[in-house]
Write a protein that holds these residues in place. Structure first.
Motif, short mmCIF file in Angstrom:
data_model
loop_
_atom_site.label_atom_id
_atom_site.label_comp_id
_atom_site.label_asym_id
_atom_site.label_seq_id
_atom_site.Cartn_x
_atom_site.Cartn_y
_atom_site.Cartn_z
N ALA A 20 24.57 -70.04 -57.73
CA ALA A 20 25.25 -70.97 -56.82
C ALA A 20 25.25 -72.38 -57.42
CB ALA A 20 24.57 -70.97 -55.45
N SER A 21 24.12 -72.81 -57.95
CA SER A 21 24.03 -74.14 -58.57
C SER A 21 24.93 -74.24 -59.79
CB SER A 21 22.59 -74.45 -58.96
OG SER A 21 21.79 -74.58 -57.83
N PHE A 22 24.97 -73.18 -60.59
CA PHE A 22 25.82 -73.19 -61.79
C PHE A 22 27.29 -73.39 -61.41
CE2 PHE A 22 28.68 -70.74 -64.55
CZ PHE A 22 28.52 -71.44 -65.73
N ILE A 23 27.75 -72.64 -60.44
CA ILE A 23 29.17 -72.75 -60.04
C ILE A 23 29.46 -74.15 -59.53
CG2 ILE A 23 30.91 -71.92 -58.42
CD1 ILE A 23 29.53 -69.13 -58.66
N ARG A 24 28.57 -74.69 -58.69
CA ARG A 24 28.79 -76.05 -58.18
C ARG A 24 28.77 -77.08 -59.30
NH1 ARG A 24 25.83 -79.86 -57.73
NH2 ARG A 24 23.88 -78.72 -57.63
N VAL A 25 27.79 -76.97 -60.19
CA VAL A 25 27.69 -77.94 -61.28
C VAL A 25 28.91 -77.87 -62.20
CG1 VAL A 25 26.38 -78.51 -63.38
CG2 VAL A 25 25.19 -78.16 -61.22
N MET A 26 29.44 -76.68 -62.41
CA MET A 26 30.63 -76.56 -63.26
C MET A 26 31.79 -77.35 -62.68
SD MET A 26 29.78 -74.96 -65.96
CE MET A 26 31.33 -74.57 -66.72
N PHE A 27 31.98 -77.29 -61.37
CA PHE A 27 33.11 -77.98 -60.75
C PHE A 27 32.82 -79.41 -60.32
CE2 PHE A 27 34.35 -73.51 -60.14
CZ PHE A 27 35.63 -73.56 -60.68
N PHE A 28 31.58 -79.71 -59.96
CA PHE A 28 31.27 -81.02 -59.37
C PHE A 28 30.28 -81.85 -60.19
CE2 PHE A 28 32.62 -78.39 -55.82
CZ PHE A 28 33.52 -79.22 -55.19
N GLY A 29 29.63 -81.26 -61.17
CA GLY A 29 28.65 -81.99 -61.96
C GLY A 29 27.28 -81.97 -61.31
N SER A 56 30.56 -71.55 -69.24
CA SER A 56 31.99 -71.61 -68.93
C SER A 56 32.26 -70.73 -67.73
CB SER A 56 32.84 -71.19 -70.13
OG SER A 56 32.56 -69.86 -70.48
N ILE A 57 33.35 -71.04 -67.06
CA ILE A 57 33.77 -70.30 -65.88
C ILE A 57 35.29 -70.23 -65.88
CG2 ILE A 57 33.79 -72.37 -64.41
CD1 ILE A 57 32.68 -70.58 -62.16
N ARG A 58 35.80 -69.04 -65.60
CA ARG A 58 37.26 -68.85 -65.51
C ARG A 58 37.63 -68.83 -64.04
NH1 ARG A 58 40.15 -65.73 -69.67
NH2 ARG A 58 41.12 -64.79 -67.87
N TYR A 66 42.46 -70.75 -65.74
CA TYR A 66 41.86 -71.79 -66.57
C TYR A 66 40.45 -71.37 -66.97
CZ TYR A 66 45.56 -74.67 -64.58
OH TYR A 66 46.78 -75.15 -64.18
N LYS A 67 40.00 -71.91 -68.09
CA LYS A 67 38.61 -71.73 -68.52
C LYS A 67 38.00 -73.12 -68.63
CE LYS A 67 35.61 -69.95 -72.14
NZ LYS A 67 35.56 -69.35 -73.47
N LEU A 68 37.00 -73.35 -67.78
CA LEU A 68 36.27 -74.61 -67.78
C LEU A 68 34.97 -74.41 -68.54
CD1 LEU A 68 35.67 -77.50 -66.69
CD2 LEU A 68 34.77 -76.40 -64.62
N THR A 69 34.71 -75.25 -69.54
CA THR A 69 33.49 -75.17 -70.32
C THR A 69 32.78 -76.52 -70.25
OG1 THR A 69 34.48 -73.57 -71.84
CG2 THR A 69 32.50 -74.72 -72.61
N ARG A 70 31.48 -76.46 -70.00
CA ARG A 70 30.66 -77.67 -69.99
C ARG A 70 29.40 -77.40 -70.82
NH1 ARG A 70 32.06 -81.63 -65.95
NH2 ARG A 70 33.36 -80.75 -64.33
N ILE A 71 29.13 -78.27 -71.77
CA ILE A 71 27.88 -78.27 -72.53
C ILE A 71 27.19 -79.57 -72.14
CG2 ILE A 71 26.77 -78.18 -74.79
CD1 ILE A 71 28.42 -75.65 -74.04
N PHE A 72 25.97 -79.45 -71.62
CA PHE A 72 25.29 -80.61 -71.06
C PHE A 72 24.37 -81.27 -72.08
CE2 PHE A 72 25.99 -77.60 -67.55
CZ PHE A 72 26.93 -78.35 -66.85
N GLY A 73 24.44 -82.59 -72.11
CA GLY A 73 23.55 -83.38 -72.94
C GLY A 73 22.40 -83.93 -72.11
N LEU A 83 38.84 -78.09 -70.42
CA LEU A 83 39.55 -77.23 -69.48
C LEU A 83 40.75 -76.67 -70.24
CD1 LEU A 83 39.82 -76.14 -66.59
CD2 LEU A 83 41.24 -78.13 -66.08
N ILE A 84 40.74 -75.36 -70.47
CA ILE A 84 41.78 -74.70 -71.25
C ILE A 84 42.70 -73.91 -70.33
CG2 ILE A 84 42.22 -73.01 -73.10
CD1 ILE A 84 40.75 -75.46 -74.12
N ASP A 85 44.00 -74.09 -70.51
CA ASP A 85 44.99 -73.28 -69.80
C ASP A 85 45.04 -71.94 -70.52
OD1 ASP A 85 47.49 -71.98 -69.20
OD2 ASP A 85 48.23 -73.89 -68.42
N ASP A 86 44.70 -70.86 -69.81
CA ASP A 86 44.59 -69.54 -70.41
C ASP A 86 45.92 -69.06 -71.00
OD1 ASP A 86 42.60 -67.41 -70.83
OD2 ASP A 86 43.96 -66.19 -69.62
N ALA A 87 47.03 -69.41 -70.38
CA ALA A 87 48.33 -68.94 -70.84
C ALA A 87 48.73 -69.57 -72.17
CB ALA A 87 49.40 -69.22 -69.78
N THR A 88 48.39 -70.84 -72.36
CA THR A 88 48.81 -71.55 -73.57
C THR A 88 47.69 -71.67 -74.60
OG1 THR A 88 48.18 -73.73 -72.71
CG2 THR A 88 50.44 -72.95 -72.22
#
Length: 168
Positions: A20-29, A56-58, A66-73, A83-88
């Motif tokens: 649950a925390s992972f999904i929230r952090v991916m979208f909201f930080g 990452s989360i699709r 879309y594929k959202l990827t976050r690597i945290f420092g 944020l990658i558009d899967d189609a392109t």
């Protein structure tokens, strides 16, 4: 996961809260960046052995994937986000990545957690947030199926009760 209400009923330690925390952090930080100790999520989730962490989360939005990827420092300005558009296969510029959760869902992080996840300790109806009230109000106005705000709240309470009866 499928459309509608999904239940993840597993033993303690399985990773439900972490998911649950992972999904929230991916979208909201991360939250609590200026706090000390376990209230600082960035520090709490740092791998014990050190090194980079993230994921990452699709997701689908308006028919596009879309594929959202976050690597945290160590700090927010050291994060790498794409944020990658899967189609392109190209970087998407259609959203403000720093405000992605709100742009996609129209609610803040707290509202997301109060609507998307119900932990075993919160299996009762909780107060709403301003964002939840706005969303429910709009849904009630736009849907003949839902007679109004009270009807939507009753449906939410029924879903929580259903989950409670399966847990008991």
């Amino acid at each position: 996961l499928k459309d509608g209400l999904n239940s993840i009923l597993e033993d303690n330690g399985w990773g439900k809260s972490t998911l649950a925390s992972f999904i929230r952090v991916m979208f909201f930080g991360f939250e609590g960046e200026r706090r000390q100790g376990s209230a600082n999520e960035r520090k709490r989730f740092v791998p014990w052995q050190g090194g980079a962490y993230g994921g990452s989360i699709r997701f689908e939005y308006s028919g596009r994937i879309y594929k959202l990827t976050r690597i945290f420092g160590n700090k927010a300005d050291a994060d790498e986000t794409s944020l990658i558009d899967d189609a392109t296969g190209l970087l998407s510029k259609e959203f403000d990545i720093d405000n992605l959760g709100y742009e996609l869902m129209g609610i803040d992080s707290e509202s997301f957690m109060k609507t998307a996840f119900i932990s075993q300790n919160e299996c009762t109806y909780n107060d709403t947030t301003d964002d939840i009230d706005k969303k429910l109000g709009r849904a009630a106005e736009q849907s003949e199926e839902n007679a109004g705000y009270d009807s939507i709240v009753a449906r939410l309470k029924k879903a929580v009760s259903s989950v409670n009866s399966r847990v008991s």
